[in-house]
Structure formats: C-alpha cells, structure tokens
Design a protein around this motif. Structure first.
Motif, mmCIF file in Angstrom:
data_model
loop_
_atom_site.group_PDB
_atom_site.id
_atom_site.type_symbol
_atom_site.label_atom_id
_atom_site.label_comp_id
_atom_site.label_asym_id
_atom_site.label_seq_id
_atom_site.Cartn_x
_atom_site.Cartn_y
_atom_site.Cartn_z
ATOM 1 N N PHE A 5 0.806 -1.221 0.000
ATOM 2 C CA PHE A 5 0.000 0.000 0.000
ATOM 3 C C PHE A 5 0.839 1.270 0.000
ATOM 4 O O PHE A 5 0.306 2.361 0.083
ATOM 5 N N GLY A 6 2.163 1.171 -0.100
ATOM 6 C CA GLY A 6 2.986 2.378 -0.150
ATOM 7 C C GLY A 6 4.210 2.284 0.739
ATOM 8 O O GLY A 6 4.835 1.229 0.848
ATOM 9 N N LEU A 7 4.530 3.385 1.378
ATOM 10 C CA LEU A 7 5.709 3.464 2.224
ATOM 11 C C LEU A 7 5.331 3.373 3.690
ATOM 12 O O LEU A 7 4.256 3.820 4.090
ATOM 13 N N THR A 8 6.243 2.819 4.472
ATOM 14 C CA THR A 8 6.072 2.812 5.920
ATOM 15 C C THR A 8 7.229 3.579 6.537
ATOM 16 O O THR A 8 8.395 3.311 6.233
ATOM 17 N N LEU A 9 6.900 4.526 7.372
ATOM 18 C CA LEU A 9 7.905 5.313 8.079
ATOM 19 C C LEU A 9 7.798 5.008 9.567
ATOM 20 O O LEU A 9 6.690 4.924 10.103
ATOM 21 N N GLY A 52 -0.512 6.678 11.660
ATOM 22 C CA GLY A 52 -1.651 6.378 10.794
ATOM 23 C C GLY A 52 -1.306 6.499 9.321
ATOM 24 O O GLY A 52 -0.143 6.601 8.932
ATOM 25 N N LEU A 53 -2.322 6.537 8.509
ATOM 26 C CA LEU A 53 -2.170 6.562 7.064
ATOM 27 C C LEU A 53 -2.255 7.987 6.520
ATOM 28 O O LEU A 53 -3.151 8.742 6.874
ATOM 29 N N TYR A 54 -1.304 8.342 5.640
ATOM 30 C CA TYR A 54 -1.268 9.656 4.996
ATOM 31 C C TYR A 54 -1.416 9.466 3.490
ATOM 32 O O TYR A 54 -0.871 8.524 2.912
ATOM 33 N N ARG A 55 -2.112 10.415 2.876
ATOM 34 C CA ARG A 55 -2.321 10.371 1.426
ATOM 35 C C ARG A 55 -1.700 11.626 0.805
ATOM 36 O O ARG A 55 -2.085 12.755 1.136
ATOM 37 N N LEU A 56 -0.736 11.411 -0.076
ATOM 38 C CA LEU A 56 -0.093 12.508 -0.781
ATOM 39 C C LEU A 56 -0.699 12.619 -2.179
ATOM 40 O O LEU A 56 -0.611 11.687 -2.986
ATOM 41 N N THR A 57 -1.320 13.759 -2.455
ATOM 42 C CA THR A 57 -1.890 14.013 -3.786
ATOM 43 C C THR A 57 -0.995 15.014 -4.498
ATOM 44 O O THR A 57 -0.845 16.164 -4.067
ATOM 45 N N LEU A 84 -0.929 17.047 1.466
ATOM 46 C CA LEU A 84 -0.707 15.834 2.266
ATOM 47 C C LEU A 84 -1.819 15.774 3.309
ATOM 48 O O LEU A 84 -1.982 16.704 4.108
ATOM 49 N N GLN A 85 -2.584 14.676 3.287
ATOM 50 C CA GLN A 85 -3.722 14.521 4.196
ATOM 51 C C GLN A 85 -3.492 13.338 5.135
ATOM 52 O O GLN A 85 -2.890 12.329 4.751
ATOM 53 N N HIS A 86 -3.981 13.473 6.344
ATOM 54 C CA HIS A 86 -3.880 12.426 7.354
ATOM 55 C C HIS A 86 -5.249 11.775 7.497
ATOM 56 O O HIS A 86 -6.208 12.405 7.941
ATOM 57 N N THR A 87 -5.344 10.506 7.123
ATOM 58 C CA THR A 87 -6.611 9.784 7.197
ATOM 59 C C THR A 87 -6.801 9.240 8.605
ATOM 60 O O THR A 87 -6.116 8.287 9.015
ATOM 61 N N LEU A 88 -7.712 9.862 9.339
ATOM 62 C CA LEU A 88 -7.957 9.438 10.718
ATOM 63 C C LEU A 88 -9.043 8.384 10.783
ATOM 64 O O LEU A 88 -8.855 7.290 11.312
ATOM 65 N N THR A 89 -10.208 8.680 10.262
ATOM 66 C CA THR A 89 -11.327 7.738 10.197
ATOM 67 C C THR A 89 -11.978 7.882 8.826
ATOM 68 O O THR A 89 -11.627 8.769 8.038
ATOM 69 N N ILE A 144 1.269 6.724 2.526
ATOM 70 C CA ILE A 144 2.393 6.640 3.479
ATOM 71 C C ILE A 144 1.826 6.265 4.839
ATOM 72 O O ILE A 144 0.896 6.923 5.333
ATOM 73 N N HIS A 145 2.372 5.235 5.438
ATOM 74 C CA HIS A 145 1.928 4.828 6.773
ATOM 75 C C HIS A 145 3.015 5.197 7.781
ATOM 76 O O HIS A 145 4.166 4.776 7.658
#
Length: 299
Positions: free
Chosen positions: A17-21, A90-95, A44-49, A103-104
């Motif tokens: 699913f991408g990168l893990t940091l 958590g999970l981040y989405r870079l558009t 860059l968005q942080h997916t909380l729920t 990015i997790h």
C-alpha cells in the motif's frame, strides 16, 4: 538531506500500500515523498477515520502547514514535523497532480539503555514463538543488526555486528528473543528497532535508544592497584643532616675550646699569686686542681 536526522525515519520499507515510516515519539519526522513533488496545489492529508482526512500541509512554492500543525511545522521544501506525537501515527495520502501515494507512519514509544564501552548489552524482546513462523529482525538506523528465521533457526548478522550478536539458545520454547550484543563500541549507539515480519506484514514493533558511555580508566576501576615508583633519597634531606651534624661538632668544639681558655685564664691568676711572684702564662694548672689558700704568705 540536512533536515533528516538520525532521530527520525529509522526504517523505510516498501509494502503493497505504499511506504512505511517509523519514528520515535517526540522525534523529528520527514515525509520524503513530498520533497519530490513540485505540483502547485499538492497536499498531504492524514486519514484518521472514514470520511475524516484533515490536510496537514499544501504546496504553494513551499509546503505550508495548516491549522493544527503550525506550531510543529515551518514552511519548507518538504513536509517535516519538528516533533512527533502519538496522534501522528496512521495513514497519509499525498496528492501530487494526478498521482497519489500512501504513506503509513508508525510512532513508536521507545525505552533508553546506557551501556559502558567494552561491556555486553542485553536488550529485552519477547514474542509468542510457539507454532509461529516469520522473521525476527533487529535494525539500527535502518541497517541490519541481527535476523532470525523463526521457522528454520537460521541467523544473519549485519556488517560490523558479525560474531557479536545472539539470542538465548532456548528462544523457541521460551519466546525470549532478547538480543545480546558483545563488546559494545562507541559506534554502536543509536536507535534499535525490533520487529517481526509475518505474512508480509510487520508486527510487535519495539524501539530502544542505546547510548554508550566511555570505559573508566584503570585507576578509577581498581584504585587499590595504584602503585608508586620509589624515589631516590632526597639530597636536600641528606645535606640537612650533614649540616646538622657539623653544627653539633662545631658547638662541641667551641665548648671544649672555651673550657681550655678558662683553665689558661685561671692559671694566670692563681699560679703566680700562690708563689708570691708575678703571674706567668707558662703555668697551666689543670682545671681540676683546687688552689691552696694562703695564710700570712705561707702555704
């Protein structure tokens, strides 16, 4: 880059699913993919729920933080949080234009361990190994330290750690995967990440920050073994003794000379007077002789 420190981005791995940091709680963390994005309007968005994805920063020449992040982020060429907190994971989405990247971020609570140079370090780690398969892996600053295949028992050691790392022989039955590192060196300091890979996923992640203190010197370690080199006899003391002895002889000599002078003087007075004549210097009456009293000119 300079903004990336050893206390951030301890581990990066590609997953489906991408990168893990990984970052340790309170450390600085950088999202490296944002540095390569130059599309204006990127975010860059942080997916909380589900349905909740607050924007962390957006690109307007430089990455600028939005509300909730302004106290921990400054405008920069990439998204960098100056200090991480537990809610950052958590999970981040870079558009970036038409591209999207996931990015997790794992925020890991770590412990600290101080080890004296030259001694052995034991870093505790336990895992349920009964019937479990997978790979036990230890890394320091993204480099391999130790790896154990839980199914075959095969081990691997990273560069610089050869013949220095091990786990207990009964690890399989006890689940004790405590790492022992022999002969700790100053360059062994750093952040150690412990984790298990199973079914292409990581689990049971643990972090330990290791510091290395200098070994005490011999005098501090064994004060009772301190020896002193015998010193040759002090010449000044010898000279002082000689002067003292000479002074004694001089005083004694002066005393004896004084006694002789007294006897000579006494003979001048008593010798000639006793004979009724003039005193003479040739008469030397011993000091012990007592003059005979004279009565009417006769002895």
């Amino acid at each position: 880059m300079a903004a990336l420190t050893l206390r951030a981005l301890l581990f990066i791995v590609n997953l489906t699913f991408g990168l893990t940091l990984d970052t340790i709680l309170g450390d600085r963390v950088q999202f490296p993919e944002t540095e390569h994005c130059s599309e204006r309007g990127a975010k860059l968005q942080h997916t909380l729920t589900v349905g909740s994805s607050p924007t962390v920063a957006h690109l307007e020449g430089v990455w600028k933080p939005l509300d909730g992040y302004k106290d921990r982020m400054s405008p920069n060429e990439s998204v960098i949080l100056n200090r991480s907190n537990i809610n950052d994971q958590g999970l981040y989405r870079l558009t970036c234009g038409s591209e999207e990247k996931l990015i997790h971020l794992n925020v890991i609570i770590s412990s600290e361990k101080s080890v004296t140079e030259g001694e052995a370090a034991r870093i505790t780690f336990h895992y349920f190994t009964a019937g479990k398969l997978g790979m036990y892996r230890v890394e320091r600053n993204k480099q391999l330290v130790f790896e154990l295949d839980l199914s075959s028992g095969r081990t691997s050691q990273g560069s610089g750690f050869e013949n220095r790392t091990s786990v207990a022989p009964n690890w399989s039955s006890d689940g004790d995967l405590t790492l022992t590192l022999q002969g700790v060196k100053p360059e062994d300091r750093g952040d150690y990440i412990f984790h298990i890979f199973k079914d292409d996923k990581r689990e049971h992640v643990q972090a330990v920050r290791v510091s290395v203190s200098p070994a005490p010197n011999t005098e501090e370690r064994n004060p009772e073994q301190i020896t002193f080199t015998p010193q040759p006899p002090c010449k000044e003391k010898t000279a002082l003794i000689c002067v003292s002895v000479a002074a004694v002889f001089l005083i004694a000599g002066a005393f004896c000379r004084g006694q002789t002078i007294l006897r000579i003087c006494w003979s001048k007075v008593s010798g000639g007077a006793a004979a009724g004549g003039a005193p003479t210097e040739l008469e030397m009456t011993p000091y012990t002789d007592i003059p005979v009293p004279v009565v009417n000119g006769h002895a």
